[in-house]
Design an enzyme around this catalytic site. Structure first.
Site, PDB file in Angstrom:
ATOM      1  N   GLU A  23       0.848  -1.173   0.202  1.00 45.83           N
ATOM      2  CA  GLU A  23      -0.045  -0.010  -0.156  1.00 45.83           C
ATOM      3  C   GLU A  23       0.884   1.128   0.102  1.00 45.83           C
ATOM      4  O   GLU A  23       2.009   1.138   0.160  1.00 45.83           O
ATOM      5  CB  GLU A  23      -1.011  -0.055   1.331  1.00 45.83           C
ATOM      6  CG  GLU A  23      -0.489   0.157   2.629  1.00 45.83           C
ATOM      7  CD  GLU A  23      -1.369  -0.303   3.785  1.00 45.83           C
ATOM      8  OE1 GLU A  23      -2.100  -1.018   3.470  1.00 45.83           O
ATOM      9  OE2 GLU A  23      -1.001   0.175   4.682  1.00 45.83           O
ATOM     10  N   ARG A  30      -2.911  -7.769  13.150  1.00 46.93           N
ATOM     11  CA  ARG A  30      -2.795  -6.921  14.050  1.00 46.93           C
ATOM     12  C   ARG A  30      -1.911  -7.452  15.071  1.00 46.93           C
ATOM     13  O   ARG A  30      -2.047  -8.548  15.638  1.00 46.93           O
ATOM     14  CB  ARG A  30      -4.262  -6.750  14.564  1.00 46.93           C
ATOM     15  CG  ARG A  30      -4.396  -5.368  15.196  1.00 46.93           C
ATOM     16  CD  ARG A  30      -6.076  -5.091  15.602  1.00 46.93           C
ATOM     17  NE  ARG A  30      -6.849  -4.772  14.694  1.00 46.93           N
ATOM     18  CZ  ARG A  30      -8.257  -5.535  14.512  1.00 46.93           C
ATOM     19  NH1 ARG A  30      -8.529  -6.338  15.450  1.00 46.93           N
ATOM     20  NH2 ARG A  30      -9.012  -5.091  13.712  1.00 46.93           N
TER      21      ARG A  30
HETATM   22 ZN    ZN Z   1      -2.241  -1.289   6.404  1.00 46.29          ZN
END
Ligand code: ZN
Length: 320
Positions: free
Chosen positions: A116, A194
């Site tokens: 990203e 996460r």
């Molecule tokens: Zn990310």
């Protein structure tokens, strides 16, 4: 060939704010708007065509109806729609997280991995984000620091300012910090591992799930390198600056003042995300725009113009 405006899908994650409604004019009943998915064919939130004869179709349905040629030749190598573009309003810190690469994600999650790019649209004074490690660490140290909650002692905090670009290759540990509003261009994936969530609880009052074992398998333990900055190039009616280029997407920031003559050739569709100002895109169709709007232009449309005074990010799929 068409030029259409898209309406986003919204996400009300716990760290979101209200700026996408207050400053970007997004119409959404959610109390918090953490993310708007401005160019999305993802099953977890699809953009919807809002102008022209195809209004009401999801972007995926629109592509299905018109045929995959509107994505362009450079998209043939991708089985699915390759990218996802979002606006993200982080009122609070996002969790410390990592995304897998294609090989791992396709094998384990059945979707693409995620590389990203972040473009800082706006930020508070003193805002910071987390980008990789300050030094290379061992697998053992990584595991030990996750276990005893000292990971943040070796992560790289970076002060940010408007216009900064961060390229986050899959495997890079990262977290958007509070007070930052970004445009994110990413691979079409919703797989996030996460690692650390600041001890917070989710909407149900329970801690959000962590994915430590998977994160250990995919995280790069070397420091992330800053992405090389390109100069802004002056053209007739606009300036253009390359933000980043990779096998999945190539993104430019444009400042238009007057009239920019651009093109969507057969190689790729073009996505425009308007970050400020207003105007109109004119080609086979005319689509008005204002701050926050997302516009999709079919590959093969040929020449089109952006008229007005505006800042935007332009994304296409290029051979690199
Ligand atoms: Zn990310």
């Amino acid at each position: 060939m068409s030029i259409v405006r898209l309406t986003p899908a919204f996400k009300d994650y716990i760290w979101g704010g209200t700026r996408l409604r207050d400053d970007f004019g997004k119409q959404c009943d959610l109390e918090k708007i953490a993310e708007s998915w401005e160019l999305s064919c993802h099953k977890d939130g699809s953009s919807v065509v809002s102008t022209g004869e195809y209004a009401g179709l999801t972007l995926a349905e629109y592509i299905e109806k018109k045929g995959r040629d509107i994505l362009g030749e450079n998209c043939r190598k991708f089985e699915n729609f390759p990218i996802l573009i979002k606006l993200i309003d982080a009122k609070d810190n996002l969790s410390v997280q990592v995304h897998p690469d294609n090989e791992y994600a396709l094998r384990v999650e059945g979707e693409y991995g995620k590389t990203e790019m972040w473009y800082v649209v706006d930020c508070d004074e003193g805002a910071q984000l987390l980008y990789g490690f300050t030094k290379e660490i061992s697998k053992e140290e990584f595991a030990a620091r996750i276990a005893d909650n000292t990971l943040l002692e070796v992560t790289n905090s970076v002060p940010v300012k408007k216009g900064d670009v961060f390229f986050i290759r899959s495997g890079t540990l990262h977290a958007i910090g509070k007070g930052i509003l970004i445009a994110e261009i990413q691979q079409n994936s919703n797989t996030t591992y996460r690692i650390y969530d600041y001890g917070r609880v989710g909407k149900d009052g329970k801690p959000r799930e962590l994915h430590v074992e998977k994160a250990k398998e995919v995280t790069s333990l070397k420091p992330a390198q800053p992405y090389p900055e390109s100069p802004a190039v002056s053209k007739d009616g606009y300036t253009e600056k390359l933000l980043s280029s990779c096998e999945y997407f190539t993104t430019y920031a444009l400042e238009v003042d007057g009239k920019a003559v651009l093109a969507a050739d057969k190689s790729s569709f073009v996505s425009l995300l308007i970050l400020d100002g207003e105007g109109a895109v004119r080609g086979d169709d005319t689509v008005d725009f204002k701050k926050g709007d997302s516009i999709f232009i079919d590959a093969g449309t040929g020449e089109f113009t952006v008229d007005g005074k505006c800042s935007l990010v332009l994304t296409r799929i290029e051979e690199v």
